[in-house]
Scaffold this motif. Structure first.
Motif, short mmCIF file in Angstrom:
data_model
loop_
_atom_site.label_atom_id
_atom_site.label_comp_id
_atom_site.label_asym_id
_atom_site.label_seq_id
_atom_site.Cartn_x
_atom_site.Cartn_y
_atom_site.Cartn_z
N ILE B 135 1.14 -1.13 0.03
CA ILE B 135 0.21 -0.28 0.03
C ILE B 135 0.72 1.01 -0.33
CG2 ILE B 135 -1.53 1.15 1.84
CD1 ILE B 135 -3.50 -0.40 1.74
N LYS B 138 2.44 1.42 -3.20
CA LYS B 138 1.59 2.68 -4.51
C LYS B 138 0.75 3.39 -4.38
CE LYS B 138 -1.06 1.25 -7.47
NZ LYS B 138 -0.45 1.38 -9.22
N VAL B 139 0.63 3.27 -2.97
CA VAL B 139 0.04 5.41 -2.86
C VAL B 139 0.37 6.23 -2.56
CG1 VAL B 139 -2.47 5.90 -2.03
CG2 VAL B 139 -2.46 3.46 -2.37
N TYR B 145 3.27 -1.76 -10.06
CA TYR B 145 2.92 -3.06 -10.26
C TYR B 145 3.91 -3.70 -10.29
CZ TYR B 145 -1.90 -1.71 -8.97
OH TYR B 145 -3.09 -2.43 -8.72
N ARG B 160 -1.00 -6.86 -7.73
CA ARG B 160 -1.43 -6.15 -7.81
C ARG B 160 -2.96 -6.89 -7.04
NH1 ARG B 160 -4.34 -4.00 -12.13
NH2 ARG B 160 -2.84 -4.66 -13.44
N VAL B 161 -2.88 -8.32 -6.94
CA VAL B 161 -3.35 -9.64 -5.72
C VAL B 161 -2.94 -8.95 -4.09
CG1 VAL B 161 -4.34 -11.51 -5.08
CG2 VAL B 161 -4.01 -11.43 -7.67
N TYR B 163 -2.02 -5.67 -3.20
CA TYR B 163 -2.78 -4.95 -3.03
C TYR B 163 -4.38 -4.39 -2.92
CZ TYR B 163 -3.88 0.06 -4.51
OH TYR B 163 -4.58 1.47 -4.53
N CYS B 164 -4.58 -5.39 -3.75
CA CYS B 164 -6.61 -4.67 -3.45
C CYS B 164 -6.72 -5.99 -1.95
CB CYS B 164 -6.96 -6.12 -4.72
SG CYS B 164 -8.31 -6.41 -5.04
N LEU B 167 -5.71 -3.39 0.15
CA LEU B 167 -6.65 -2.34 0.59
C LEU B 167 -8.39 -2.79 0.98
CD1 LEU B 167 -7.26 -0.23 -2.31
CD2 LEU B 167 -6.33 0.12 -0.68
N LYS B 168 -8.84 -4.22 0.61
CA LYS B 168 -10.08 -5.00 1.28
C LYS B 168 -9.87 -5.29 3.19
CE LYS B 168 -11.44 -7.27 -2.87
NZ LYS B 168 -11.38 -8.51 -3.38
N LEU B 170 -7.46 -3.18 4.50
CA LEU B 170 -7.60 -2.09 5.91
C LEU B 170 -8.73 -1.67 5.40
CD1 LEU B 170 -5.64 -0.21 6.41
CD2 LEU B 170 -5.76 1.08 4.27
#
Lengths: 243, 197
Positions: B135, B138-139, B145, B160-161, B163-164, B167-168, B170
């Motif tokens: 995170i 990326k952010v 990626y 990518r996975v 990161y996703c 986020l979920k 978090l």
């Protein structure tokens, strides 16, 4: 639509203008506007990302960076000085090179000795025995080394005609205890056995005979005895041939 | 002067060139370390350690990748080692020290923003180290990626996975805290309504 949602969830954080392949963008573009669950998920993810972007790590005061740079400078200078001292360590390592080469040299030496003791050049136990030579030649008087090599050569089964008996040395008669015996038979024209050479090891002789009919066995054994008697059969170290 | 030129000079033993690189990337490395260990003093030490390691091993850096990515990788490894040695994901971040006060127009809005940030930092602390790293890279650092995969290892798809998933997680942590807070408020309200004898 649920299976599509499950597939597309991992791409949602990048929708609509993120790091997405073209087909992913198209798929999301056609799916998300019509899917309430994905729209809600997307909105929540955007909230999280927005919260992260809105709360960066605060930049410390300039004094902090001043102290940071001073401390780091001291550490870097120390590391650089240690790095300059490194070539001495390198040279001492090169100085140790003979010691590093010693181990492979010893290994090669041991390998050489092992090959000499056990390999093809090793002294042969149960030396060759040549039972009979019909026509000895002056070659018989050659050095023992040559006899050894001839005996070894004779031990190798040969497809061509049997070597001239004169080339095979005649050592004194020794008790014959061949570990392995090859019988090479080169048949003359008109002989009852098939006109070809046969290499038969001693312990395979029984098996070889077992494969014959009684008549063939009888003819074979008679032929062998006859050839031993008339001297056309030569037995050497682990070798017996008719030529 | 570009990174490649500075790195070449640093590889030749030019300390000022390396210090120029330090000046360029010290904020990013410090920010990454701060996010990873949630401790400003430790983050400072880890950032210095990362630069020191980079300087010591600068000759082994083949300029196949970007210097920045290489530096991030060193810093992340330092943070992982630190977290491993502490056997926990750092002490809670001191919100006062982090100066959560923003530029909100009114004191009420400022307080609300502070509360949201505190919740975010606490949720970040509860993330696994790797997800926190993804995170942050990326952010906050804006890496792609592909670059994240170079820093953390693995593939771009795995990044990518991650990161996703981060986020979920978090989002879930933030919502859990919200629900917890709502529950606490409602229980206080209910308790206040119960007549005392």
């Amino acid at each position: 639509m649920k299976w599509q949602c499950a597939l597309l969830k991992r791409w949602l954080p990048e929708y609509p203008d993120g790091d997405l392949p073209a087909w992913g963008k198209r798929w999301l573009g056609s799916h998300v506007p019509g899917c309430a669950a994905c729209r809600q998920e997307l909105a929540e993810l955007r909230q999280v990302i927005a919260a992260l972007e809105a709360a960066p790590v605060p930049d410390p005061a300039p004094e902090f960076w001043g102290e940071f740079s001073r401390d780091l400078h001291l550490k870097l200078v120390q590391a650089a000085q240690e790095g300059q001292a490194a070539p001495e360590a390198t040279s001492s390592r090169w100085f140790r090179l003979p010691y590093l080469l010693g181990a492979p040299a010893v290994a090669v030496l041991l390998l050489y000795v092992a090959v000499q003791l056990t390999g093809p050049g090793a002294p042969i136990q149960n030396q060759a025995v040549v039972m009979h030579l019909p026509s000895p030649t002056p070659a018989q008087d050659q050095a023992p080394v040559k006899r050894e090599s001839a005996a070894k050569m004779a031990a190798v089964p040969q497809k061509s005609a049997a070597p001239p008996a004169a080339e095979v040395a005649a050592p004194p008669a020794l008790p014959m205890e061949p570990m392995e015996q090859f019988v090479t038979v080169a048949l003359e024209d008109g002989a009852p056995l098939p006109v070809e050479e046969a290499d038969i090891s001693a312990w395979d002789l029984d098996a070889e005979l077992a494969g014959m009919t009684d008549q063939e066995k009888h003819v074979f054994l008679n032929n062998m005895h006859q050839r031993k008697k008339d001297g056309s059969c030569v037995e050497g170290f682990s070798f017996c041939s008719w030529g | 002067m570009t990174d490649a030129q500075l790195v070449s000079r640093a590889q030749a033993g030019d300390l000022p060139a390396f210090e120029e690189l330090v000046q360029k990337y010290q904020r990013e490395i410090y920010g990454l370390a701060c996010r990873m260990v949630s401790d400003m003093e430790e983050a400072k030490d880890l950032a210095q350690q990362a630069f020191l390691q980079a300087f010591v091993h600068i000759r082994s850096f083949r300029q196949d990748a970007q210097f920045r990515t290489w530096l991030f990788r060193i810093a992340i490894n330092q943070c992982y080692n630190f977290l491993k040695s502490r056997k926990k994901f750092g002490d809670p971040l001191d919100c006062d020290e982090l100066n959560l006060a923003g530029d909100e127009p009114s004191p009420e809005a400022d307080l609300l923003a502070q509360e949201q940030r505190r919740r975010l930092y606490e949720a970040l602390e509860r993330l696994p180290a790797k997800q926190r790293a993804v995170i942050t890279l990326k952010v906050e650092q804006g890496l792609s990626y592909e670059e994240i995969s170079q820093v953390l290892g693995g593939t771009a798809g795995a990044a990518r996975v991650n990161y996703c998933q981060a986020l979920k997680t978090l989002k879930k942590h933030i919502q859990t805290e919200d629900d917890h807070e709502v529950a606490m408020r409602s229980s206080k309200t209910v308790a206040s309504r119960v007549p005392r004898r």
